[in-house]
Design an enzyme around this catalytic site. Structure first.
Site, PDB file in Angstrom:
ATOM      1  N   ASP A 158      14.000  -9.922  14.704  1.00  0.00           N
ATOM      2  CA  ASP A 158      13.741  -8.723  15.497  1.00  0.00           C
ATOM      3  C   ASP A 158      12.956  -9.099  16.757  1.00  0.00           C
ATOM      4  O   ASP A 158      12.585 -10.272  16.939  1.00  0.00           O
ATOM      5  CB  ASP A 158      12.947  -7.737  14.618  1.00  0.00           C
ATOM      6  CG  ASP A 158      13.331  -6.298  14.906  1.00  0.00           C
ATOM      7  OD1 ASP A 158      13.806  -6.015  16.022  1.00  0.00           O
ATOM      8  OD2 ASP A 158      13.143  -5.440  14.016  1.00  0.00           O
ATOM      9  N   ASP A 219      18.161   1.508  16.645  1.00  0.00           N
ATOM     10  CA  ASP A 219      18.286   1.553  15.183  1.00  0.00           C
ATOM     11  C   ASP A 219      19.066   2.798  14.763  1.00  0.00           C
ATOM     12  O   ASP A 219      18.898   3.874  15.346  1.00  0.00           O
ATOM     13  CB  ASP A 219      16.897   1.671  14.535  1.00  0.00           C
ATOM     14  CG  ASP A 219      16.140   0.351  14.562  1.00  0.00           C
ATOM     15  OD1 ASP A 219      16.667  -0.641  15.097  1.00  0.00           O
ATOM     16  OD2 ASP A 219      15.015   0.336  14.048  1.00  0.00           O
TER      17      ASP A 219
END
Ligand code: NAG
Ligand code: NAG
Ligand code: NAG
Length: 412
Positions: A158, A219
């Site tokens: 990430d 997301d």
């Protein structure tokens, strides 16, 4: 001489074009990722069956095998954020949360492997992970080497807590370290999504050489709006991003919501169909021990998985849109001469209360094989008898926020 050199260069380029050289993810990775369903649940007293823990991962591993998911192709079990202790140990190593992972990560990974599954882990190129656990930015070599020794098969990296525009270089350091471990590890990169947020232009050609898959956009959340927002983004950017998908390197629209709270039955079918069109990684994230049979059936649909896993690896496109109806197509095997077969999704954004009657000549959506096609309904609903020529109409009734998903096989 010039020509020869050029040819050599060209062949070299074709061979290596857009490909991380680890031989992995030749079709979109399939598996399970904890985030969408379990997020950062760390309170095991109040949520003993849902907290990110050794017990949860073993339960998911069992369910993936017993439920037939592994047999259908879902092979990676990926633990997302919140598995770590908040601090490194006094030698500087990352450590799993000791109360939630009392047997240690190595024992857990061995268990997952013993079930025939592969294990994926989460980290973050930045000071901290998104949930505030230690990141790898200052310890790339040490951390990646340790993960490889643990036996991981997949890593999602990430991009939280990183100030700056030089993401690509950082992710390339991780790539180099992964390669030097000698262990084949699927590499999932989040940096394009962060660059997109900064309106910084991602170098996709290099990206496809750096990573096996990458997150392009926000997301996913547990809602229809989130799914349609992601699909709109992929349609809007398709000219620029679709061509970088292929064996070994994939655009990733994020996890499947199917089996959770936010999508209706029809909307769940839309997500599965469109993720197949997009050649998207299929990462489930739901309670597989409590899933309803109709949701399970969607996730295990062999004809749709086959489209998703098509060996050509050509990402599909939105080719038509009018009055809330969209048509998306993807070129798939088998080919007939120069002609491809196609997966075709007719998907409705409409919420008014009738099944919309929709009709379009095949040639208007790019199906031009003069010898025609036979059509198969991938959800097994309609019997599509006969041969369809480019001038024939594809005629469907589409449910509100639903999909009709067919495969048109080119005849030779
Ligand atoms: C490392 O990179 C080399 C050269 O690109 C490649 O041949 C090799 O398979 C890679 N190894 C791993 C484990 O990714
Ligand atoms: C990491 O944190 C330190 C200390 O707060 C800060 O100086 C540095 O800029 C941060 N690094 C990145 C890449 O954000
Ligand atoms: C085929 O579809 C078009 C709309 O795209 C429509 O105008 C035409 O009437 C249809 N033809 C048949 C035979 O249904």
């Amino acid at each position: 001489m010039r020509r020869l050199l050029f040819l050599t260069f060209y062949l070299h380029w074709v061979e290596n074009s857009y490909s991380l050289n680890n031989g992995l993810a030749l079709t979109p990775p399939m598996g399970f990722m904890t985030w969408q369903r379990y997020r950062c649940t760390i309170d095991c007293e109040d949520f003993p069956d849902e907290c990110i823990s050794d017990k949860l991962i073993r339960k998911i591993a069992d369910a993936m095998v017993d439920g037939g998911y592994l047999r259908a192709g879902y092979e990676y079990l990926v633990i997302d954020d919140c598995w770590l202790e908040k601090e490194r140990n006094n030698l500087g190593y990352l450590q799993e949360d000791r109360s939630r992972f009392p047997h240690g990560m190595v024992s857990l990974i061995e268990y997952v492997h013993s079930k025939g599954l592969k294990f994926g882990i989460y980290e973050n190129y930045g000071n901290k992970t998104c949930a505030g656990y230690p990141g790898i930015i200052d310890n790339v070599k040490r951390d990646i080497n340790m993960f490889a020794e643990w036996g991981i098969d997949y890593i999602k990296v990430d991009g939280c807590y990183y100030n700056g525009y030089n993401y690509q270089k950082g992710y390339e350091d991780v790539k180099t370290r992964l390669n030097l471990t000698g262990r084949p590890i699927v590499y999932s990169c989040s940096y394009p999504a962060y660059e997109d947020e900064l309106s910084y232009p991602t170098d996709f050609e290099t990206l496809a050489e750096n990573c096996n898959l990458w997150r392009n956009f926000e997301d996913i959340d547990d809602s229809w709006g989130s799914v349609t927002g992601i699909l709109d983004y992929f349609a809007l950017k398709q000219e620029h991003i679709a061509k970088y998908a292929g064996p070994g390197h994939w655009n990733d629209p994020d996890m499947l919501l199917i089996g959770n709270y936010g999508l209706s039955y029809d909307q769940s079918k839309v997500q599965m169909a469109l993720w197949a069109i997009l050649a998207a990684p299929l990462l489930m994230s739901t309670d597989l021990t409590a899933i309803r049979p109709e949701h399970k059936e969607i996730l295990l649909n062999p004809a749709i998985i086959k489209v998703n896993q098509d060996p050509l690896g050509i990402q599909g496109l939105r080719v038509f849109r009018n009055k809330g109806i969209e048509v998306w197509t993807r070129k798939v095997m088998p080919t007939a001469g120069d002609e491809y077969s196609y997966a075709v999704a007719v998907y409705s954004r409409r919420t008014d209360g009738m099944r919309v009657l929709f009709s379009i000549p095949l040639q208007r959506i790019g199906l031009n094989n003069p010898r025609g096609y036979v059509i198969q309904d991938l959800y097994g609903l309609e019997d599509w008898a006969g041969v369809y020529l480019p001038t024939s109409n594809l005629t469907v009734r589409v449910n509100p926020t639903g999909v009709v998903f067919v495969k048109a096989t080119a005849l030779s």
